[in-house]
Scaffold this motif. Structure first.
Motif, PDB file in Angstrom:
ATOM      1  N   THR A   1       0.833  -1.205   0.000  1.00  0.00           N
ATOM      2  CA  THR A   1       0.000   0.000   0.000  1.00  0.00           C
ATOM      3  C   THR A   1       0.867   1.254   0.000  1.00  0.00           C
ATOM      4  OG1 THR A   1      -1.748  -1.184   1.194  1.00  0.00           O
ATOM      5  CG2 THR A   1      -1.830   1.222   1.237  1.00  0.00           C
ATOM      6  N   ILE A   2       1.905   1.255   0.816  1.00  0.00           N
ATOM      7  CA  ILE A   2       2.813   2.404   0.878  1.00  0.00           C
ATOM      8  C   ILE A   2       3.507   2.605  -0.467  1.00  0.00           C
ATOM      9  CG2 ILE A   2       4.973   3.236   1.915  1.00  0.00           C
ATOM     10  CD1 ILE A   2       3.952   2.010   4.571  1.00  0.00           C
ATOM     11  N   ILE A   3       3.920   1.540  -1.095  1.00  0.00           N
ATOM     12  CA  ILE A   3       4.589   1.634  -2.399  1.00  0.00           C
ATOM     13  C   ILE A   3       3.629   2.182  -3.455  1.00  0.00           C
ATOM     14  CG2 ILE A   3       5.574   0.257  -4.293  1.00  0.00           C
ATOM     15  CD1 ILE A   3       6.839  -1.523  -2.076  1.00  0.00           C
ATOM     16  N   ILE A   4       2.403   1.677  -3.477  1.00  0.00           N
ATOM     17  CA  ILE A   4       1.416   2.127  -4.466  1.00  0.00           C
ATOM     18  C   ILE A   4       1.091   3.609  -4.257  1.00  0.00           C
ATOM     19  CG2 ILE A   4      -1.002   1.901  -5.194  1.00  0.00           C
ATOM     20  CD1 ILE A   4      -0.669  -1.147  -4.735  1.00  0.00           C
ATOM     21  N   VAL A   5       0.877   4.015  -3.015  1.00  0.00           N
ATOM     22  CA  VAL A   5       0.585   5.420  -2.720  1.00  0.00           C
ATOM     23  C   VAL A   5       1.784   6.291  -3.090  1.00  0.00           C
ATOM     24  CG1 VAL A   5       0.158   7.071  -0.843  1.00  0.00           C
ATOM     25  CG2 VAL A   5      -1.162   4.952  -0.965  1.00  0.00           C
ATOM     26  N   GLY A   6       2.973   5.847  -2.773  1.00  0.00           N
ATOM     27  CA  GLY A   6       4.186   6.604  -3.087  1.00  0.00           C
ATOM     28  C   GLY A   6       4.370   6.798  -4.589  1.00  0.00           C
ATOM     29  N   VAL A   7       4.201   5.736  -5.353  1.00  0.00           N
ATOM     30  CA  VAL A   7       4.338   5.825  -6.807  1.00  0.00           C
ATOM     31  C   VAL A   7       3.252   6.737  -7.384  1.00  0.00           C
ATOM     32  CG1 VAL A   7       4.144   4.504  -8.958  1.00  0.00           C
ATOM     33  CG2 VAL A   7       5.548   3.636  -7.087  1.00  0.00           C
ATOM     34  N   SER A   8       2.028   6.623  -6.872  1.00  0.00           N
ATOM     35  CA  SER A   8       0.930   7.479  -7.347  1.00  0.00           C
ATOM     36  C   SER A   8       1.231   8.951  -7.079  1.00  0.00           C
ATOM     37  CB  SER A   8      -0.385   7.093  -6.668  1.00  0.00           C
ATOM     38  OG  SER A   8      -0.748   5.782  -7.011  1.00  0.00           O
ATOM     39  N   LEU A   9       1.758   9.251  -5.905  1.00  0.00           N
ATOM     40  CA  LEU A   9       2.113  10.633  -5.575  1.00  0.00           C
ATOM     41  C   LEU A   9       3.250  11.143  -6.457  1.00  0.00           C
ATOM     42  CD1 LEU A   9       1.786  10.718  -1.685  1.00  0.00           C
ATOM     43  CD2 LEU A   9       0.367  11.916  -3.364  1.00  0.00           C
ATOM     44  N   LEU A  10       4.246  10.307  -6.709  1.00  0.00           N
ATOM     45  CA  LEU A  10       5.349  10.709  -7.585  1.00  0.00           C
ATOM     46  C   LEU A  10       4.846  11.034  -8.992  1.00  0.00           C
ATOM     47  CD1 LEU A  10       8.222   8.276  -6.546  1.00  0.00           C
ATOM     48  CD2 LEU A  10       8.187  10.756  -6.300  1.00  0.00           C
ATOM     49  N   VAL A  11       3.966  10.198  -9.512  1.00  0.00           N
ATOM     50  CA  VAL A  11       3.401  10.437 -10.842  1.00  0.00           C
ATOM     51  C   VAL A  11       2.591  11.732 -10.842  1.00  0.00           C
ATOM     52  CG1 VAL A  11       1.705   9.564 -12.514  1.00  0.00           C
ATOM     53  CG2 VAL A  11       3.420   8.023 -11.552  1.00  0.00           C
ATOM     54  N   HIS A  12       1.775  11.940  -9.798  1.00  0.00           N
ATOM     55  CA  HIS A  12       0.960  13.148  -9.716  1.00  0.00           C
ATOM     56  C   HIS A  12       1.837  14.399  -9.689  1.00  0.00           C
ATOM     57  CE1 HIS A  12      -2.142  16.002  -8.567  1.00  0.00           C
ATOM     58  NE2 HIS A  12      -1.333  16.407  -7.596  1.00  0.00           N
ATOM     59  N   PHE A  13       2.859  14.420  -8.854  1.00  0.00           N
ATOM     60  CA  PHE A  13       3.712  15.595  -8.739  1.00  0.00           C
ATOM     61  C   PHE A  13       4.531  15.833 -10.004  1.00  0.00           C
ATOM     62  CE2 PHE A  13       3.064  14.945  -4.083  1.00  0.00           C
ATOM     63  CZ  PHE A  13       2.364  16.123  -3.888  1.00  0.00           C
ATOM     64  N   ASN A  14       4.926  14.773 -10.683  1.00  0.00           N
ATOM     65  CA  ASN A  14       5.623  14.934 -11.959  1.00  0.00           C
ATOM     66  C   ASN A  14       4.671  15.544 -12.989  1.00  0.00           C
ATOM     67  OD1 ASN A  14       7.862  14.527 -13.853  1.00  0.00           O
ATOM     68  ND2 ASN A  14       6.443  13.075 -14.791  1.00  0.00           N
ATOM     69  N   ASN A  15       3.457  15.016 -13.089  1.00  0.00           N
ATOM     70  CA  ASN A  15       2.468  15.557 -14.028  1.00  0.00           C
ATOM     71  C   ASN A  15       2.133  17.009 -13.683  1.00  0.00           C
ATOM     72  OD1 ASN A  15       2.369  13.123 -15.353  1.00  0.00           O
ATOM     73  ND2 ASN A  15       0.520  12.430 -14.327  1.00  0.00           N
ATOM     74  N   ARG A  16       2.062  17.314 -12.412  1.00  0.00           N
ATOM     75  CA  ARG A  16       1.761  18.677 -11.958  1.00  0.00           C
ATOM     76  C   ARG A  16       2.883  19.639 -12.366  1.00  0.00           C
ATOM     77  NH1 ARG A  16       2.264  22.068  -7.419  1.00  0.00           N
ATOM     78  NH2 ARG A  16       0.322  23.140  -6.911  1.00  0.00           N
ATOM     79  N   LYS A  17       4.121  19.213 -12.230  1.00  0.00           N
ATOM     80  CA  LYS A  17       5.265  20.043 -12.616  1.00  0.00           C
ATOM     81  C   LYS A  17       5.270  20.286 -14.129  1.00  0.00           C
ATOM     82  CE  LYS A  17       9.294  22.064 -12.319  1.00  0.00           C
ATOM     83  NZ  LYS A  17       9.203  23.484 -12.542  1.00  0.00           N
ATOM     84  N   VAL A  18       5.019  19.255 -14.910  1.00  0.00           N
ATOM     85  CA  VAL A  18       4.939  19.397 -16.365  1.00  0.00           C
ATOM     86  C   VAL A  18       3.833  20.382 -16.730  1.00  0.00           C
ATOM     87  CG1 VAL A  18       4.311  18.184 -18.502  1.00  0.00           C
ATOM     88  CG2 VAL A  18       5.925  17.143 -16.899  1.00  0.00           C
ATOM     89  N   ALA A  19       2.674  20.243 -16.097  1.00  0.00           N
ATOM     90  CA  ALA A  19       1.542  21.136 -16.360  1.00  0.00           C
ATOM     91  C   ALA A  19       1.889  22.575 -15.991  1.00  0.00           C
ATOM     92  CB  ALA A  19       0.312  20.665 -15.589  1.00  0.00           C
ATOM     93  N   GLU A  20       2.510  22.778 -14.844  1.00  0.00           N
ATOM     94  CA  GLU A  20       2.852  24.137 -14.414  1.00  0.00           C
ATOM     95  C   GLU A  20       3.830  24.787 -15.389  1.00  0.00           C
ATOM     96  OE1 GLU A  20       3.736  26.665 -10.424  1.00  0.00           O
ATOM     97  OE2 GLU A  20       4.656  24.689 -10.525  1.00  0.00           O
ATOM     98  N   ASP A  21       4.805  24.028 -15.861  1.00  0.00           N
ATOM     99  CA  ASP A  21       5.762  24.574 -16.834  1.00  0.00           C
ATOM    100  C   ASP A  21       5.049  24.993 -18.119  1.00  0.00           C
ATOM    101  OD1 ASP A  21       7.813  24.140 -15.036  1.00  0.00           O
ATOM    102  OD2 ASP A  21       8.525  22.302 -16.009  1.00  0.00           O
ATOM    103  N   LYS A  22       4.129  24.153 -18.592  1.00  0.00           N
ATOM    104  CA  LYS A  22       3.399  24.488 -19.822  1.00  0.00           C
ATOM    105  C   LYS A  22       2.472  25.683 -19.601  1.00  0.00           C
ATOM    106  CE  LYS A  22       3.869  20.150 -22.114  1.00  0.00           C
ATOM    107  NZ  LYS A  22       3.493  19.511 -23.324  1.00  0.00           N
ATOM    108  N   ILE A  23       1.813  25.738 -18.462  1.00  0.00           N
ATOM    109  CA  ILE A  23       0.947  26.878 -18.152  1.00  0.00           C
ATOM    110  C   ILE A  23       1.764  28.158 -18.059  1.00  0.00           C
ATOM    111  CG2 ILE A  23      -0.506  27.918 -16.361  1.00  0.00           C
ATOM    112  CD1 ILE A  23      -1.613  25.084 -15.806  1.00  0.00           C
ATOM    113  N   ASP A  24       2.924  28.105 -17.407  1.00  0.00           N
ATOM    114  CA  ASP A  24       3.775  29.289 -17.276  1.00  0.00           C
ATOM    115  C   ASP A  24       4.265  29.786 -18.641  1.00  0.00           C
ATOM    116  OD1 ASP A  24       3.404  29.381 -14.561  1.00  0.00           O
ATOM    117  OD2 ASP A  24       5.318  28.424 -14.067  1.00  0.00           O
ATOM    118  N   ARG A  25       4.599  28.853 -19.544  1.00  0.00           N
ATOM    119  CA  ARG A  25       4.998  29.255 -20.899  1.00  0.00           C
ATOM    120  C   ARG A  25       3.818  29.904 -21.630  1.00  0.00           C
ATOM    121  NH1 ARG A  25       8.261  24.546 -20.956  1.00  0.00           N
ATOM    122  NH2 ARG A  25       6.596  23.314 -21.859  1.00  0.00           N
TER     123      ARG A  25
END
Length: 126
Positions: A13-37
């Motif tokens: 459960t900890i591994i699944i939650v951790g991987v899900s959070l990593l994916v979310h934060f990576n997607n969020r960073k990509v989105a923020e960079d595109k929005i800022d551009r």
């Protein structure tokens, strides 16, 4: 034996939650960079941005993707602000503005009441 099964389930459960959070934060960073551009292409100078709202997680009723709300300095009407939404499925940023309390699209005539108007670069992306 039962303790090992419980520990394995907790670890999984900890591994699944951790991987899900990593994916979310990576997607969020990509989105923020595109929005800022997109904001830079739109023509809002960074020095004129009074505040931004970029929630960590969207509500369940919000459209899929990431949204940044931008408030600029010296806006004539406090009910006017800019909304930039990144849709991960189309990988595009879409703009809408709130003018006098009503959300309008980039092609609506009310957009002219906002302090900053979309640049030709943004208008030609559509």
């Amino acid at each position: 034996m039962i303790k090992k099964i419980v520990l394995a389930i907790i670890a999984l459960t900890i591994i699944i939650v951790g991987v899900s959070l990593l994916v979310h934060f990576n997607n969020r960073k990509v989105a923020e960079d595109k929005i800022d551009r997109y904001i830079a292409d739109y023509g809002i100078p960074k020095s004129e941005i009074k505040s931004e709202e970029y929630p960590m997680f969207n509500s369940l009723s919000a459209p899929k993707g990431f949204t940044k709300t931008v408030y600029v300095k010296n806006e004539n009407n406090k009910d006017n602000y800019y909304i930039f939404h990144y849709d991960p499925s189309s990988k595009k940023v879409e703009f809408s503005g709130v003018v006098e309390g009503s959300e309008v699209s980039i092609h609506n005539k009310l957009i002219k009441k906002l302090k900053y108007q979309p640049s030709d670069k943004v208008l030609n992306k559509d």
